[in-house]
Scaffold this motif. Sequence first.
Motif, short mmCIF file in Angstrom:
data_model
loop_
_atom_site.label_atom_id
_atom_site.label_comp_id
_atom_site.label_asym_id
_atom_site.label_seq_id
_atom_site.Cartn_x
_atom_site.Cartn_y
_atom_site.Cartn_z
N ALA A 78 0.84 -1.20 0.00
CA ALA A 78 0.00 0.00 0.00
C ALA A 78 0.87 1.25 0.00
N THR A 79 0.59 2.16 -0.92
CA THR A 79 1.30 3.45 -0.96
C THR A 79 0.51 4.45 -1.78
N ILE A 80 0.67 5.74 -1.43
CA ILE A 80 0.15 6.78 -2.32
C ILE A 80 1.31 7.56 -2.95
N SER A 81 2.53 7.12 -2.64
CA SER A 81 3.71 7.80 -3.17
C SER A 81 4.59 6.76 -3.87
N PRO A 82 4.08 6.22 -5.00
CA PRO A 82 4.79 5.12 -5.68
C PRO A 82 6.15 5.57 -6.21
N ASP A 83 7.06 4.60 -6.34
CA ASP A 83 8.39 4.91 -6.89
C ASP A 83 8.24 5.55 -8.27
N HIS A 84 7.34 5.00 -9.06
CA HIS A 84 7.11 5.50 -10.43
C HIS A 84 5.62 5.48 -10.71
N PHE A 85 5.22 6.19 -11.76
CA PHE A 85 3.80 6.27 -12.12
C PHE A 85 3.27 4.86 -12.41
N PHE A 86 4.00 4.07 -13.17
CA PHE A 86 3.78 2.64 -13.27
C PHE A 86 5.09 2.00 -13.68
N PRO A 87 5.36 0.73 -13.44
CA PRO A 87 4.49 -0.22 -12.73
C PRO A 87 4.46 0.06 -11.23
N GLY A 88 3.64 -0.70 -10.54
CA GLY A 88 3.47 -0.50 -9.11
C GLY A 88 4.76 -0.72 -8.33
N THR A 89 4.78 -0.19 -7.12
CA THR A 89 6.00 -0.26 -6.30
C THR A 89 6.30 -1.70 -5.86
N GLY A 90 5.27 -2.55 -5.81
CA GLY A 90 5.46 -3.94 -5.36
C GLY A 90 6.50 -4.67 -6.18
N VAL A 91 6.54 -4.44 -7.49
CA VAL A 91 7.50 -5.18 -8.32
C VAL A 91 8.93 -4.69 -8.08
N PHE A 92 9.07 -3.40 -7.76
CA PHE A 92 10.42 -2.90 -7.45
C PHE A 92 10.91 -3.50 -6.14
N LEU A 93 9.98 -3.61 -5.17
CA LEU A 93 10.34 -4.24 -3.90
C LEU A 93 10.70 -5.70 -4.13
N GLN A 94 9.88 -6.39 -4.92
CA GLN A 94 10.13 -7.81 -5.19
C GLN A 94 11.54 -8.00 -5.77
N ARG A 95 11.88 -7.15 -6.75
CA ARG A 95 13.19 -7.26 -7.39
C ARG A 95 14.32 -7.02 -6.38
N LYS A 96 14.11 -6.01 -5.54
CA LYS A 96 15.15 -5.68 -4.54
C LYS A 96 15.31 -6.79 -3.50
N LEU A 97 14.24 -7.54 -3.28
CA LEU A 97 14.32 -8.66 -2.33
C LEU A 97 14.93 -9.90 -2.99
#
Length: 331
Positions: free
Chosen positions: A80-99
């Motif tokens: 959940a966020t209202i301040s995403p890393d980028h307009f799209f894709p969602g921040t979840g995929v960036f977190l997934q990649r970093k993990l």
Amino acid sequence: MVRTEFIATGMYVPERVVTNQELEGYMDTSDEWIRQRSGIEERRWAAEDEGGSDMAKVATERALEAAGMEADEIDCIVLATISPDHFFPGTGVFLQRKLGVTGVPCLDIRNQCTGFLYGLEVADAFIKTGQYRRILLVGTEVHSSGIILSTEGRDTAVLFGDGAGVAILGPTEEDGRGVLGVRTHADGQHAEKLWAPAPACVNKPFITKAMIDEGLTRPFMEGRDVFKHAVTKMPAALNEVLEIGGFSIEDLDMVIPHQANMRIAQAVAKGLGLTDDKMYINIQRYGNTTAASIPIALHECVQEGAIQRGDLVGFTAFGSGFTWGGALVRW
Ligand code: ACO
């Protein structure tokens, strides 16, 4: 009966502490005004290159360590966020990649201050139906890049802070324990009472220099209306989930509210007849971190021993949309 339990929690806030006195240097405001109106003394601001997924990564690593788990044991990410890393894709995929994990689904939730509870409702349903067994639920926000540090933006600039909080959720069959109920609500009639008008795909193009020059990317808020709705909707949401389990306010050991504003929390506690020691407040140190505020407060509460196994814990949130909700957990 299978219910959802909190296996571990984690949090991360940026190193940089921004005091009210520092804000006095950017806009016509005062430490006294901010403390009196909101209870906030300081907040954290992310570093230049630090996004919501970076903060969530650290919070997740801490929770994984506490749980004795590896990242690849997570089979779903709800963020959940209202301040995403980028307009799209969602921040979840960036977190997934970093993990360092691939393949597991990443669901982004856009429900503002109620985002963590919307996420909990979805995660709880996934776990109860057996769809997923280990869900990473995240609230993460970088507000410091969206606020405007001038007198024009002062009504919201002083309130918001950056940070991330996470919970690792899984199934339990232990009698009576786990998530006992989650309920969420929304009323789009009030959408423009707390919002950022731009960027906006209803416009072509969705962002212009004029929009930026007019400051339309910052949060706009009708503060008094937000206050009025929050102090009625937050207690109502808590009462709703208490009723599901046949509990009353007296049964609660701890309430973790969305950290919107100290005065809102105090009014909610008063309205419910809760004593100070049963409502956890840490807004003094972090400001309003929107979707991250409940998981950050939850983590601190657990760390401080203010929540013990077997305690009945209530959650309540209200925010932009308007959205609101409550949850009840037997810890
Ligand atoms: N510093 C100094 N003065 C300020 C600031 C500031 N940061 N911001 C606004 N003011 C001024 C206003 O311009 C106004 O000046 P004026 O009288 O010359 O016009 C004066 O202070 C009073 O403004 P109001 O908006 O009437 O102040 P109010 O007493 O209503 O307090 C507040 C504002 C704190 C926002 C209040 O409405 C409130 O608590 N609202 C709840 C909203 C909230 O906390 N939202 C958090 C985010 S939303 C969420 O998480 C649910």
